[in-house]
Design an enzyme around this catalytic site. Structure first.
Site, PDB file in Angstrom:
ATOM      1  N   ASP A  18       2.194   5.638   6.883  1.00 41.78           N
ATOM      2  CA  ASP A  18       1.361   6.745   7.362  1.00 41.78           C
ATOM      3  C   ASP A  18      -0.056   6.600   6.805  1.00 41.78           C
ATOM      4  O   ASP A  18      -0.943   7.406   7.125  1.00 41.78           O
ATOM      5  CB  ASP A  18       1.985   8.119   7.050  1.00 41.78           C
ATOM      6  CG  ASP A  18       2.162   8.387   5.577  1.00 41.78           C
ATOM      7  OD1 ASP A  18       1.932   7.473   4.764  1.00 41.78           O
ATOM      8  OD2 ASP A  18       2.538   9.526   5.220  1.00 41.78           O
ATOM      9  N   SER A  19      -0.299   5.539   6.032  1.00 41.58           N
ATOM     10  CA  SER A  19      -1.670   5.170   5.667  1.00 41.58           C
ATOM     11  C   SER A  19      -2.473   4.895   6.937  1.00 41.58           C
ATOM     12  O   SER A  19      -3.706   4.843   6.894  1.00 41.58           O
ATOM     13  CB  SER A  19      -1.680   3.942   4.739  1.00 41.58           C
ATOM     14  OG  SER A  19      -0.920   2.886   5.302  1.00 41.58           O
ATOM     15  N   ASP A  62       7.225   5.071   8.274  1.00 47.35           N
ATOM     16  CA  ASP A  62       7.057   6.251   7.416  1.00 47.35           C
ATOM     17  C   ASP A  62       7.351   7.544   8.157  1.00 47.35           C
ATOM     18  O   ASP A  62       6.948   7.711   9.312  1.00 47.35           O
ATOM     19  CB  ASP A  62       5.599   6.320   6.934  1.00 47.35           C
ATOM     20  CG  ASP A  62       5.446   5.892   5.499  1.00 47.35           C
ATOM     21  OD1 ASP A  62       6.432   5.931   4.743  1.00 47.35           O
ATOM     22  OD2 ASP A  62       4.324   5.517   5.130  1.00 47.35           O
ATOM     23  N   LYS A  95      11.047   5.637   5.780  1.00 48.31           N
ATOM     24  CA  LYS A  95      10.675   5.884   4.372  1.00 48.31           C
ATOM     25  C   LYS A  95      10.270   7.345   4.201  1.00 48.31           C
ATOM     26  O   LYS A  95       9.573   7.897   5.047  1.00 48.31           O
ATOM     27  CB  LYS A  95       9.537   4.959   3.946  1.00 48.31           C
ATOM     28  CG  LYS A  95       9.015   5.236   2.522  1.00 48.31           C
ATOM     29  CD  LYS A  95       8.181   4.111   1.977  1.00 48.31           C
ATOM     30  CE  LYS A  95       6.754   4.072   2.426  1.00 48.31           C
ATOM     31  NZ  LYS A  95       5.960   5.283   2.157  1.00 48.31           N
ATOM     32  N   GLU A 145       8.906  10.226   1.082  1.00 43.11           N
ATOM     33  CA  GLU A 145       8.341  10.355  -0.262  1.00 43.11           C
ATOM     34  C   GLU A 145       9.065  11.462  -1.030  1.00 43.11           C
ATOM     35  O   GLU A 145       9.373  12.507  -0.459  1.00 43.11           O
ATOM     36  CB  GLU A 145       6.849  10.701  -0.178  1.00 43.11           C
ATOM     37  CG  GLU A 145       6.025   9.631   0.508  1.00 43.11           C
ATOM     38  CD  GLU A 145       4.532   9.948   0.537  1.00 43.11           C
ATOM     39  OE1 GLU A 145       4.104  10.952  -0.063  1.00 43.11           O
ATOM     40  OE2 GLU A 145       3.792   9.159   1.154  1.00 43.11           O
ATOM     41  N   GLU A 169       4.762   3.544  -6.552  1.00 47.44           N
ATOM     42  CA  GLU A 169       3.309   3.444  -6.345  1.00 47.44           C
ATOM     43  C   GLU A 169       2.539   3.970  -7.542  1.00 47.44           C
ATOM     44  O   GLU A 169       2.781   5.072  -8.028  1.00 47.44           O
ATOM     45  CB  GLU A 169       2.924   4.222  -5.067  1.00 47.44           C
ATOM     46  CG  GLU A 169       1.424   4.191  -4.798  1.00 47.44           C
ATOM     47  CD  GLU A 169       1.024   4.472  -3.362  1.00 47.44           C
ATOM     48  OE1 GLU A 169       1.918   4.619  -2.491  1.00 47.44           O
ATOM     49  OE2 GLU A 169      -0.195   4.536  -3.103  1.00 47.44           O
TER      50      GLU A 169
END
Ligand code: KIV
Length: 264
Positions: A44-45, A83, A113, A115, A182
């Site tokens: 999602d960057s 993501d 993925k 978070e 991260e």
């Protein structure tokens, strides 16, 4: 050779390092896949690198599906992970299942993925039970940037490090096949990697994780304004692109493009 979540597990067991990079569209995805990268993440960057937002928070499910489908068309061998964007899974187990399912059914991802640690364990369990492989993401999780007060290194204090270790173990127990670590201290990443049987993939987490991931545009030197300490530049693409574009514009202005061979 086609890479799967099983390949990654066996790479950890054999002590082979896992290589991973991000992609948001088909051209880059194909180049990465041709270069034998093990895992391609539709991060999602994309919201920051591709769309120009300040954070990943505005990214939507429809945007992630669009990016994932574009990447899917070019990826033959790498494991394709997508993501889950902000608020597509934090809200409920039902939302997590529905949205993860969309990334597989509509986007063609092979895994998703999410978070977070203990707070998303129920979502992880439900997805894994439904047959959706999940990768975890701990440390400086960008969707929590407002809670962290910036993109700051996490796990520096003993208490925070303990919570991260506990979260990693809980995620493993819930069934994730790998965890991205991260921007945490290298020693903490080493401890977590040694404590887990599943692979860890580091970004700004030192050399002891089972694999490494970077944002592709960062390592290719496409972004000139800021370079995080953990990024190594493998090319200077921004300078090369600008020089090519300037030459193109010069040729047009001087009447040198197109020439006879380039015309019909
Ligand atoms: O969104 C992303 O690109 C990521 C990686 C940097 C791990 O989460």
């Amino acid at each position: 050779m086609k890479k799967t979540i099983k390949t990654l597990k066996s790479m950890k067991e054999k002590g082979e390092k896992i290589t991973a990079l991000t992609a948001y569209e088909t051209l880059f995805a194909g180049l990465l896949d041709d270069s034998d990268i093990d895992l391609i993440l539709v991060g999602d960057s994309a919201g920051m690198v591709f769309a120009g937002h300040e954070t990943t928070i505005p990214v939507t499910m429809d945007e992630m599906i669009y990016h994932t489908r574009s990447v899917r068309r070019a990826v033959k061998n790498a494991l394709l992970v997508a993501d889950m964007p902000f608020m597509s899974y934090q809200t409920s187990v039902q939302d997590a299942l529905q949205n993860a399912g969309r990334l597989l059914k509509e986007g063609g991802a092979e895994a998703i993925k999410m978070e977070g640690g203990s707070r998303i364990v129920e979502q992880v369990k439900a997805c894994v039970e439904a047959g959706i492989p999940v990768m975890g993401h701990l440390g400086m999780t960008p969707q929590s940037v407002n809670q962290f007060g910036g993109f700051k290194t996490q796990g520096k204090k003993d208490d925070d490090a303990e919570i991260l270790k506990k979260d990693a173990l809980e995620l493993e127990k819930a069934g994730v096949f790998a965890i991205v670590l991260e921007k945490i201290p290298a020693e903490l990443a080493k401890m977590i990697s040694e404590a887990l049987t599943i692979p860890t993939i580091g970004i700004g987490a030192g050399p002891h994780t089972d694999g490494q991931i970077l944002v592709t545009q960062d390592m290719l030197g496409m972004y000139e304004k800021f370079k995080p300490k953990f990024v190594r530049l493998y090319a200077s693409m921004a300078a090369e692109i600008k020089s090519a574009v300037k030459e193109y514009a010069k040729d047009i202005r001087e009447g040198n493009f197109p020439n006879k061979d380039e015309s019909f």
